[in-house]
Write a protein that holds these residues in place. Structure first.
Motif, PDB file in Angstrom:
ATOM      1  N   PRO B 267      -9.988  -1.912   7.696  1.00 43.61           N
ATOM      2  CA  PRO B 267      -9.413  -1.374   6.457  1.00 43.61           C
ATOM      3  C   PRO B 267      -9.224   0.142   6.543  1.00 43.61           C
ATOM      4  O   PRO B 267     -10.074   0.837   7.103  1.00 43.61           O
ATOM      5  N   LEU B 268      -8.109   0.604   5.997  1.00 43.34           N
ATOM      6  CA  LEU B 268      -7.870   2.050   5.932  1.00 43.34           C
ATOM      7  C   LEU B 268      -8.218   2.527   4.529  1.00 43.34           C
ATOM      8  O   LEU B 268      -7.686   2.029   3.541  1.00 43.34           O
ATOM      9  N   PHE B 269      -9.134   3.489   4.482  1.00 42.44           N
ATOM     10  CA  PHE B 269      -9.514   3.994   3.162  1.00 42.44           C
ATOM     11  C   PHE B 269     -10.029   5.418   3.259  1.00 42.44           C
ATOM     12  O   PHE B 269     -10.261   5.939   4.360  1.00 42.44           O
ATOM     13  N   GLU B 270     -10.175   6.017   2.114  1.00 41.75           N
ATOM     14  CA  GLU B 270     -10.789   7.343   2.004  1.00 41.75           C
ATOM     15  C   GLU B 270     -11.935   7.254   1.017  1.00 41.75           C
ATOM     16  O   GLU B 270     -11.896   6.440   0.084  1.00 41.75           O
ATOM     17  N   ALA B 271     -12.930   8.086   1.220  1.00 35.04           N
ATOM     18  CA  ALA B 271     -14.050   8.124   0.283  1.00 35.04           C
ATOM     19  C   ALA B 271     -14.511   9.566   0.116  1.00 35.04           C
ATOM     20  O   ALA B 271     -14.457  10.357   1.064  1.00 35.04           O
ATOM     21  N   GLU B 272     -14.910   9.871  -1.108  1.00 26.44           N
ATOM     22  CA  GLU B 272     -15.449  11.212  -1.369  1.00 26.44           C
ATOM     23  C   GLU B 272     -16.831  11.070  -1.989  1.00 26.44           C
ATOM     24  O   GLU B 272     -17.009  10.283  -2.918  1.00 26.44           O
ATOM     25  N   HIS B 273     -17.776  11.792  -1.458  1.00 24.29           N
ATOM     26  CA  HIS B 273     -19.155  11.765  -1.961  1.00 24.29           C
ATOM     27  C   HIS B 273     -19.660  10.337  -2.118  1.00 24.29           C
ATOM     28  O   HIS B 273     -20.307  10.004  -3.108  1.00 24.29           O
ATOM     29  N   GLY B 274     -19.313   9.488  -1.176  1.00 26.96           N
ATOM     30  CA  GLY B 274     -19.848   8.127  -1.171  1.00 26.96           C
ATOM     31  C   GLY B 274     -19.049   7.116  -1.966  1.00 26.96           C
ATOM     32  O   GLY B 274     -19.409   5.942  -2.009  1.00 26.96           O
ATOM     33  N   GLU B 275     -17.974   7.541  -2.622  1.00 26.10           N
ATOM     34  CA  GLU B 275     -17.169   6.596  -3.401  1.00 26.10           C
ATOM     35  C   GLU B 275     -15.794   6.455  -2.783  1.00 26.10           C
ATOM     36  O   GLU B 275     -15.140   7.452  -2.465  1.00 26.10           O
ATOM     37  N   VAL B 276     -15.346   5.204  -2.650  1.00 22.79           N
ATOM     38  CA  VAL B 276     -14.008   4.959  -2.117  1.00 22.79           C
ATOM     39  C   VAL B 276     -12.988   5.489  -3.134  1.00 22.79           C
ATOM     40  O   VAL B 276     -13.055   5.165  -4.327  1.00 22.79           O
ATOM     41  N   THR B 277     -12.075   6.321  -2.665  1.00 23.74           N
ATOM     42  CA  THR B 277     -11.083   6.908  -3.578  1.00 23.74           C
ATOM     43  C   THR B 277      -9.688   6.334  -3.358  1.00 23.74           C
ATOM     44  O   THR B 277      -8.849   6.424  -4.244  1.00 23.74           O
ATOM     45  N   SER B 278      -9.444   5.766  -2.176  1.00 20.39           N
ATOM     46  CA  SER B 278      -8.138   5.139  -1.979  1.00 20.39           C
ATOM     47  C   SER B 278      -8.229   4.194  -0.798  1.00 20.39           C
ATOM     48  O   SER B 278      -9.073   4.356   0.079  1.00 20.39           O
ATOM     49  N   SER B 279      -7.362   3.186  -0.820  1.00 23.82           N
ATOM     50  CA  SER B 279      -7.270   2.320   0.350  1.00 23.82           C
ATOM     51  C   SER B 279      -5.795   2.002   0.580  1.00 23.82           C
ATOM     52  O   SER B 279      -5.001   1.995  -0.359  1.00 23.82           O
ATOM     53  N   THR B 280      -5.458   1.800   1.836  1.00 17.59           N
ATOM     54  CA  THR B 280      -4.069   1.503   2.191  1.00 17.59           C
ATOM     55  C   THR B 280      -3.832  -0.001   2.023  1.00 17.59           C
ATOM     56  O   THR B 280      -4.542  -0.806   2.638  1.00 17.59           O
ATOM     57  N   LYS B 281      -2.877  -0.344   1.189  1.00 16.25           N
ATOM     58  CA  LYS B 281      -2.616  -1.761   0.932  1.00 16.25           C
ATOM     59  C   LYS B 281      -1.949  -2.404   2.154  1.00 16.25           C
ATOM     60  O   LYS B 281      -1.167  -1.759   2.862  1.00 16.25           O
ATOM     61  N   ILE B 282      -2.263  -3.657   2.343  1.00 14.78           N
ATOM     62  CA  ILE B 282      -1.638  -4.422   3.422  1.00 14.78           C
ATOM     63  C   ILE B 282      -0.282  -4.919   2.922  1.00 14.78           C
ATOM     64  O   ILE B 282      -0.203  -5.595   1.894  1.00 14.78           O
ATOM     65  N   ARG B 283       0.774  -4.571   3.630  1.00 13.65           N
ATOM     66  CA  ARG B 283       2.106  -4.971   3.174  1.00 13.65           C
ATOM     67  C   ARG B 283       2.415  -6.412   3.574  1.00 13.65           C
ATOM     68  O   ARG B 283       3.137  -7.113   2.909  1.00 13.65           O
ATOM     69  N   ARG B 284       1.889  -6.787   4.745  1.00 12.05           N
ATOM     70  CA  ARG B 284       2.223  -8.116   5.267  1.00 12.05           C
ATOM     71  C   ARG B 284       0.948  -8.655   5.897  1.00 12.05           C
ATOM     72  O   ARG B 284       0.591  -8.294   6.999  1.00 12.05           O
ATOM     73  N   ARG B 285       0.259  -9.472   5.120  1.00 15.77           N
ATOM     74  CA  ARG B 285      -1.039  -9.967   5.600  1.00 15.77           C
ATOM     75  C   ARG B 285      -0.835 -10.962   6.741  1.00 15.77           C
ATOM     76  O   ARG B 285       0.018 -11.837   6.664  1.00 15.77           O
ATOM     77  N   VAL B 286      -1.634 -10.809   7.795  1.00 14.59           N
ATOM     78  CA  VAL B 286      -1.507 -11.726   8.931  1.00 14.59           C
ATOM     79  C   VAL B 286      -2.878 -12.321   9.252  1.00 14.59           C
ATOM     80  O   VAL B 286      -3.912 -11.690   8.998  1.00 14.59           O
ATOM     81  N   PRO B 287      -2.874 -13.540   9.776  1.00 12.30           N
ATOM     82  CA  PRO B 287      -4.153 -14.155  10.154  1.00 12.30           C
ATOM     83  C   PRO B 287      -4.757 -13.453  11.369  1.00 12.30           C
ATOM     84  O   PRO B 287      -4.027 -12.869  12.181  1.00 12.30           O
ATOM     85  N   VAL B 288      -6.074 -13.518  11.477  1.00 12.74           N
ATOM     86  CA  VAL B 288      -6.748 -12.779  12.554  1.00 12.74           C
ATOM     87  C   VAL B 288      -6.304 -13.236  13.941  1.00 12.74           C
ATOM     88  O   VAL B 288      -6.335 -12.460  14.901  1.00 12.74           O
ATOM     89  N   GLU B 289      -5.876 -14.491  14.060  1.00  9.41           N
ATOM     90  CA  GLU B 289      -5.410 -14.987  15.358  1.00  9.41           C
ATOM     91  C   GLU B 289      -4.307 -14.106  15.933  1.00  9.41           C
ATOM     92  O   GLU B 289      -4.246 -13.871  17.142  1.00  9.41           O
ATOM     93  N   ASP B 290      -3.422 -13.633  15.054  1.00 10.70           N
ATOM     94  CA  ASP B 290      -2.284 -12.824  15.519  1.00 10.70           C
ATOM     95  C   ASP B 290      -2.763 -11.543  16.208  1.00 10.70           C
ATOM     96  O   ASP B 290      -2.128 -11.021  17.114  1.00 10.70           O
ATOM     97  N   TYR B 291      -3.884 -11.034  15.728  1.00  9.60           N
ATOM     98  CA  TYR B 291      -4.458  -9.823  16.292  1.00  9.60           C
ATOM     99  C   TYR B 291      -5.271 -10.132  17.549  1.00  9.60           C
ATOM    100  O   TYR B 291      -5.206  -9.396  18.540  1.00  9.60           O
ATOM    101  N   LEU B 292      -5.984 -11.224  17.521  1.00  8.41           N
ATOM    102  CA  LEU B 292      -6.913 -11.534  18.616  1.00  8.41           C
ATOM    103  C   LEU B 292      -6.195 -12.056  19.858  1.00  8.41           C
ATOM    104  O   LEU B 292      -6.575 -11.737  20.984  1.00  8.41           O
TER     105      LEU B 292
END
Lengths: 414, 332
Positions: B267-292
């Motif tokens: 996951p792509l995200f940012e956090a400040e002082h221990g709190e997640v402040t943003s995350s990059t949304k997945i535009r096209r979700r793919v099954p893990v097999e495609d990556y592996l």
């Protein structure tokens, strides 16, 4: 200024007078009072332009020192015993990078068995790491050597360890002369690094070096230490000019001129040795001593000269090279080429075992009669050792030997 | 800004956007005056994700600091491939001390700069996953805890690649390495609890933590630039595929880095002082097999009898990440 003070505090005051810019601290007995003293000075604002950093380990302490020194800051830290071993990789690295860090070692035994008291096993383990190693005989010398150490380190671009006997020196209170800021400033110029991380002149430091150049780089480290053999006496002489007293140098002899028997030792035990020599001299024995102050570089030439007319050499060592005997005597063998004498190694004072005048006197008397074994363990309780050996012979699961010896000495035959 | 005439072409990804932007909004790397902090001619393998990540990260830090960066490097691939003398690739002041102390060395450099009144000089420590999550972890945690003014960048290629692909605590479950062989009843790396360094960094409450990927280079640059606006301890964890260690084609480095994000495994995200402040949304979700599947280190999962339960286990991790970090756009 003369004052009644603790060895550690005097060291802290002298380090502060050297205007350190970064000090890293991690607690380990018996050096802790030194960094506590410095931390107090920084926090109170008495030591200005200095960052005092409490780190999470000795490995980090020296690593922070490496970064600070490479960035051009005068850098100091202190450690002892297990702490020195925990930072071992960084000890070699600081020397290999040629960073003029000054570090105090409050000399202490290495476990197991865990032991907080004095011997030289810790600094001896790092003798070949590439640092200059200076051993203080007194607290005055311990304090003074730190001022010389910064000068020496920075002139050569090489780290210096000042080794101070734990408790015997670090925790002892006595009357000491703490120099003035003007004196130290006159002796120690501001740090001009030979290499520095500078955004205006970018350099890479710590690159991979292959077989084509590694030998040369290592040779240069040795060459620098050979230069230190000339520099250390010069800095000691200059020190005398500014501060008006003798401190440091490569080694210091005592009533050795016509001595047939020479006792060699490092650190505070030389005080006791001198007392015993005085007694024996009064009785007509031709005995003298040499305190090695600079163990690295090793003053081979001076020792060869000293020993060339001697009949006997007695080396008092506060460390044990398990499986062979002495470390200092092993080093001394290198200078004995062409000299024929009886050489005795005496391992003494391990883990803080007191080295008394009575024991030394009896030892030297036996040496004078050539009745010593080549390797002697001073004041070893042979009976306790034998009983443990018997226990081991009697049963396979004889248990942990350190605990067995302690129980034995307490009189319990559990 | 020096301009270069470029031809418009479609790269098949979002990178095309850069060419259409106004000059002042373009990436650091699109600028002809970029610093080339990690210069060409180094000895990284073809398709090295770490070299790419380091180049973008350090150049972005240079731009953000008016070229006042000192870097402290852990031992590892990045150190080795960049410095055989006299061919150092570093155009910035750079020091390598040991494998496990980059964060502490950086603390020391930062202390020296502070005492010398050089607030303008910014300090970066960098290392691979071994130098960060394993052997350098103590020093890193100490640096975080003290909130020293250092940006630490971890280039995570998920194993000890420099020594010949051995397992690190960042190696994913089931992955084959030289020390987690693809043999026996449970081939590859064991399913432990993992060691999520970004979360551990957040647990220290440091001012800024981010994850980044070499497939999202504008995002990576933006996160480095953001980190440079903050004082104190900062941490950026960049996933950098390693063709050698992952058993993948060099031309698939970017593709794999993107698939790691699109599966939810990284996951792509940012956090400040221990709190997640943003995350990059997945535009096209793919099954893990495609990556592996394109990675030989997972080949044993796709043999004659696919390791269905193992794949399901990995998919669960991805699904959990997607829930935890809110990685999917909400469609009401």
């Amino acid at each position: 200024m003369l004052k009644q003070t603790e060895g550690s505090h005097a060291i802290a005051e002298c380090v502060a007078l050297c205007r350190p810019e970064v000090i890293c601290a991690y607690p380990i007995t018996p050096q802790t009072h030194i960094v506590e003293g410095l931390g107090e000075m920084v926090k109170a604002g008495d030591l200005k332009h200095c960052e005092f950093i409490n780190v999470e380990s000795e490995f980090a302490a020296l690593s922070v020192a490496i970064g600070a020194s490479a960035a051009g800051a005068r850098t100091y830290t202190a450690t002892a015993s297990q702490g020195l071993l925990f930072m071992a990789e960084a000890v070699y690295n600081a020397a290999g990078l040629g960073l003029p860090i000054v570090m105090t070692i409050g000399n202490r035994a290495i476990g197991a068995p865990i032991n907080i008291w004095n011997d030289h096993t810790d600094s001896m383990s790092m003798r070949d790491a590439g640092w200059i190693q200076l051993y203080a005989e007194t607290n005055q010398e311990a304090a003074d050597l730190h001022i010389q150490a910064f000068r020496l380190a920075e002139e050569l671009s090489m780290p210096v360890m000042v080794c101070v006997d734990g408790f015997i020196l670090t925790h002892a209170y006595e009357r000491l002369d703490i120099p003035t800021q003007e004196q130290v400033d006159a002796y120690l110029p501001p740090f001009e690094p030979r290499q520095v991380l500078d955004t205006n002149e970018p350099v890479s430091i710590g690159a991979m070096v292959g077989p084509e150049a590694f030998m040369e780089v290592r040779y240069l480290a040795h060459h620098k230490q050979m230069r230190a053999l000339e520099l250390i006496p010069r800095l000691s002489a200059e020190f005398r000019q500014v501060f008006g007293r003798d401190s440091g140098g490569l080694m210091r002899t005592y009533r050795a001129e016509d001595a047939e028997t020479i006792v060699v030792a490092l650190g505070s035990v030389n005080g006791t040795i001198k007392d015993v020599i005085d007694e024996l001299r009064d009785e007509g024995c031709a005995i003298g001593a040499a305190a090695i102050i600079s163990f690295r570089p090793f003053p081979s030439e001076a020792l060869h000269e000293l020993l060339s007319h001697a009949k006997r050499l007695v080396v008092i060592e506060k460390s044990l090279a398990v499986g062979i005997g002495g470390i200092v005597s092993h080093n001394l063998r290198m200078v004995l080429s062409g000299i024929s004498l009886h050489a005795y190694t005496v391992v003494a004072g391990l883990g803080g075992r007191a080295i008394t005048k009575a024991s030394l006197r009896s030892l030297f008397e036996r040496a004078l009669r050539d009745e010593l074994e080549p390797l002697t363990f001073l004041d070893l309780n042979q009976a306790a050792v034998n009983r443990e050996l018997e226990r081991e012979k009697a049963q396979r699961r004889s248990g942990p030997s350190a605990e067995n010896i302690l129980r034995d000495l307490a009189g319990g035959a559990l | 800004m020096t301009m270069q005439q470029i031809k418009f072409y479609q790269t098949g990804t979002f990178t095309v956007g850069n060419r259409l932007l106004d000059a002042d909004q373009r990436s650091v790397q699109a600028n002809m005056e970029r610093t080339n902090s990690l210069n060409s001619g180094h000895r990284a393998c073809q398709g090295c994700g770490e070299a790419l990540g380091a180049r973008y990260a350090i150049d972005a830090a240079m731009r953000a600091s008016n070229n006042q960066v000192i870097a402290c490097n852990a031992t590892g691939c990045l150190e080795v491939f960049s410095t055989p003398y006299p061919e150092t690739s570093w155009q910035i002041p750079w020091i390598h001390s040991l494998f496990g102390n980059a964060a502490a060395v950086a603390t020391g450099v930062a202390a020296a700069m502070k005492v010398k009144g050089r607030k303008d000089v910014r300090i970066i420590a960098q290392g691979g996953d071994g130098g960060t999550t394993d052997i350098g972890f103590g020093c890193l945690s100490g640096m975080f805890e003290r909130n020293d003014d250092v940006l630490y960048i971890c280039y995570d290629n998920q194993a000890y690649m420099n020594t010949g692909v051995q397992r690190s605590s960042a190696t994913p479950p089931a992955a084959r390495t030289a020390t987690t062989m693809a043999i026996g009843a449970e081939p590859g790396n064991a399913f432990g609890q993992g060691k999520n360094l970004p979360l551990i960094a957040m647990a220290h409450g440091i001012p800024y933590v981010a994850t980044a990927s070499v497939a999202y280079l504008r995002d990576l640059e933006a996160k480095v630039s953001r980190a440079m606006t903050v004082r104190g301890a900062r941490y950026i964890h960049i996933l950098v595929p390693c063709p050698l260690g992952w058993g993948a084609a060099p031309h698939d480095t970017i593709k794999l880095a993107r698939l790691a994000v699109e599966t939810g495994l990284f996951p792509l995200f940012e956090a400040e002082h221990g709190e997640v402040t943003s995350s990059t949304k997945i535009r096209r979700r793919v099954p893990v097999e495609d990556y592996l599947k394109p990675q030989k280190r997972f080949a044993h999962l796709f043999g004659k009898t696919p390791a269905v339960s193992t794949l399901a286990h990995i998919q669960e991790t991805a699904d959990r990440n997607i829930r935890k970090y809110g990685l999917l756009e909400k469609h009401d």
